[in-house]
Design a protein around this motif. Structure first.
Motif, PDB file in Angstrom:
ATOM      1  N   LEU A  11       0.854  -1.169   0.000  1.00  0.00           N
ATOM      2  CA  LEU A  11       0.000   0.000   0.000  1.00  0.00           C
ATOM      3  C   LEU A  11       0.905   1.239   0.000  1.00  0.00           C
ATOM      4  O   LEU A  11       2.114   1.151   0.243  1.00  0.00           O
ATOM      5  N   LEU A  12       0.317   2.399  -0.295  1.00  0.00           N
ATOM      6  CA  LEU A  12       1.063   3.639  -0.377  1.00  0.00           C
ATOM      7  C   LEU A  12       1.614   4.027   0.996  1.00  0.00           C
ATOM      8  O   LEU A  12       1.015   3.728   2.028  1.00  0.00           O
ATOM      9  N   ASP A  13       2.758   4.733   0.959  1.00  0.00           N
ATOM     10  CA  ASP A  13       3.385   5.131   2.214  1.00  0.00           C
ATOM     11  C   ASP A  13       2.476   6.006   3.061  1.00  0.00           C
ATOM     12  O   ASP A  13       2.456   5.910   4.287  1.00  0.00           O
ATOM     13  N   GLU A  14       1.713   6.924   2.387  1.00  0.00           N
ATOM     14  CA  GLU A  14       0.890   7.851   3.137  1.00  0.00           C
ATOM     15  C   GLU A  14      -0.471   7.298   3.520  1.00  0.00           C
ATOM     16  O   GLU A  14      -1.276   7.986   4.162  1.00  0.00           O
ATOM     17  N   ALA A  15      -0.798   6.051   3.133  1.00  0.00           N
ATOM     18  CA  ALA A  15      -2.112   5.460   3.429  1.00  0.00           C
ATOM     19  C   ALA A  15      -2.281   5.294   4.925  1.00  0.00           C
ATOM     20  O   ALA A  15      -1.386   4.820   5.614  1.00  0.00           O
ATOM     21  N   VAL A  16      -3.449   5.719   5.431  1.00  0.00           N
ATOM     22  CA  VAL A  16      -3.758   5.573   6.857  1.00  0.00           C
ATOM     23  C   VAL A  16      -4.536   4.276   7.101  1.00  0.00           C
ATOM     24  O   VAL A  16      -4.352   3.610   8.118  1.00  0.00           O
ATOM     25  N   VAL A  17      -5.412   3.877   6.119  1.00  0.00           N
ATOM     26  CA  VAL A  17      -6.211   2.647   6.234  1.00  0.00           C
ATOM     27  C   VAL A  17      -5.812   1.715   5.098  1.00  0.00           C
ATOM     28  O   VAL A  17      -5.682   2.131   3.937  1.00  0.00           O
ATOM     29  N   CYS A  18      -5.569   0.450   5.426  1.00  0.00           N
ATOM     30  CA  CYS A  18      -5.198  -0.534   4.397  1.00  0.00           C
ATOM     31  C   CYS A  18      -6.423  -0.832   3.532  1.00  0.00           C
ATOM     32  O   CYS A  18      -7.485  -1.225   4.056  1.00  0.00           O
ATOM     33  N   PRO A  19      -6.365  -0.688   2.172  1.00  0.00           N
ATOM     34  CA  PRO A  19      -7.514  -0.967   1.306  1.00  0.00           C
ATOM     35  C   PRO A  19      -7.820  -2.458   1.166  1.00  0.00           C
ATOM     36  O   PRO A  19      -8.861  -2.837   0.667  1.00  0.00           O
ATOM     37  N   HIS A  20      -6.897  -3.291   1.646  1.00  0.00           N
ATOM     38  CA  HIS A  20      -7.099  -4.752   1.521  1.00  0.00           C
ATOM     39  C   HIS A  20      -7.779  -5.351   2.741  1.00  0.00           C
ATOM     40  O   HIS A  20      -8.680  -6.175   2.620  1.00  0.00           O
ATOM     41  N   CYS A  21      -7.327  -4.895   3.951  1.00  0.00           N
ATOM     42  CA  CYS A  21      -7.932  -5.476   5.153  1.00  0.00           C
ATOM     43  C   CYS A  21      -8.734  -4.451   5.952  1.00  0.00           C
ATOM     44  O   CYS A  21      -9.315  -4.789   6.984  1.00  0.00           O
ATOM     45  N   ASN A  22      -8.784  -3.212   5.440  1.00  0.00           N
ATOM     46  CA  ASN A  22      -9.513  -2.113   6.078  1.00  0.00           C
ATOM     47  C   ASN A  22      -9.093  -1.852   7.531  1.00  0.00           C
ATOM     48  O   ASN A  22      -9.872  -1.350   8.330  1.00  0.00           O
ATOM     49  N   ARG A  23      -7.849  -2.172   7.843  1.00  0.00           N
ATOM     50  CA  ARG A  23      -7.367  -1.897   9.206  1.00  0.00           C
ATOM     51  C   ARG A  23      -6.516  -0.631   9.187  1.00  0.00           C
ATOM     52  O   ARG A  23      -5.798  -0.350   8.224  1.00  0.00           O
ATOM     53  N   ARG A  24      -6.636   0.139  10.266  1.00  0.00           N
ATOM     54  CA  ARG A  24      -5.903   1.417  10.352  1.00  0.00           C
ATOM     55  C   ARG A  24      -4.446   1.161  10.724  1.00  0.00           C
ATOM     56  O   ARG A  24      -4.152   0.394  11.647  1.00  0.00           O
ATOM     57  N   ARG A  25      -3.577   1.811   9.988  1.00  0.00           N
ATOM     58  CA  ARG A  25      -2.163   1.712  10.303  1.00  0.00           C
ATOM     59  C   ARG A  25      -1.850   2.544  11.558  1.00  0.00           C
ATOM     60  O   ARG A  25      -2.536   3.503  11.861  1.00  0.00           O
TER      61      ARG A  25
END
Length: 202
Positions: A11-25
């Protein structure tokens, strides 16, 4: 790109929520990229400021290295004893004589002390001569009370003297027990010719 810490998908470095598992980083993971950017920026600023002030330094511009000024040369103090006797007996009308030679001109002095210990008033006279003066004085008939000298003390029981000398010559110390009718005297005597600089007594 980075990997999700939960599902391991990219996933992108700046992503806060994973688009695959929908869990927040975690905030730490999301901020890693920004942290490194700030550190690089601060390091660059420190380096630039250091180089700027180094170029302004006079030593850096001339390429010279600043060193402490050399210490002023010191000269040893040299001395030679003329006399150093705890007791010295001088008969009536006689004298004690000692000498030292200054081999070259310099900043020197003949210093000493004579202390009467016994005999009448315990008083004596101290004279300091150069070589010519000593020769003339010896030609004078006793009691030799008056003389041309570098130094001549009164007749007394305690005498301290400090006679500056600077010319290369022989110097003579005389401790005189006055007239023939004077009693024998016992004194304590010490004297030395001391030089600073390059002059050498002997």
């Amino acid at each position: 790109m980075t990997k999700c810490p939960y599902c391991a998908e990219e996933l992108l470095d700046e992503a806060v929520v994973c688009p695959h598992c929908n869990r927040r980083r975690t905030p730490k993971a999301a901020a890693n990229g920004k942290t490194w950017a700030v550190m690089v920026l601060v390091g660059g600023l420190v380096l630039a400021v250091t180089l700027f002030f180094r170029k302004r330094s006079p030593d850096a511009q001339t390429g010279t290295r600043r060193e402490n000024p050399p210490a002023a040369p010191t000269h040893p103090v040299r001395s030679v004893k003329l006399v150093d006797l705890p007791t010295l007996e001088i008969r009536a009308g006689e004298f004690h004589h000692s000498s030292a030679e200054l081999h070259e001109a310099g900043d020197c002095a003949l210093r000493g002390r004579v202390l009467g210990l016994a005999g009448g008033s315990k008083d004596v006279k101290v004279l300091v001569f150069n070589d010519d003066q000593m020769t003339d004085w010896l030609k004078t008939p006793p009691p030799r009370d008056s003389a041309v000298a570098l130094y001549q003390s009164p007749q007394q029981a305690a005498i301290t003297f400090d006679v500056p000398v600077s010319v290369a010559d022989a110097y003579h110390l005389v401790i005189l027990n006055g007239l023939a009718k004077s009693p024998d005297k016992t004194v304590q005597a010490s004297a030395e010719l001391t030089c600073s600089g390059t002059a050498s007594p002997g």
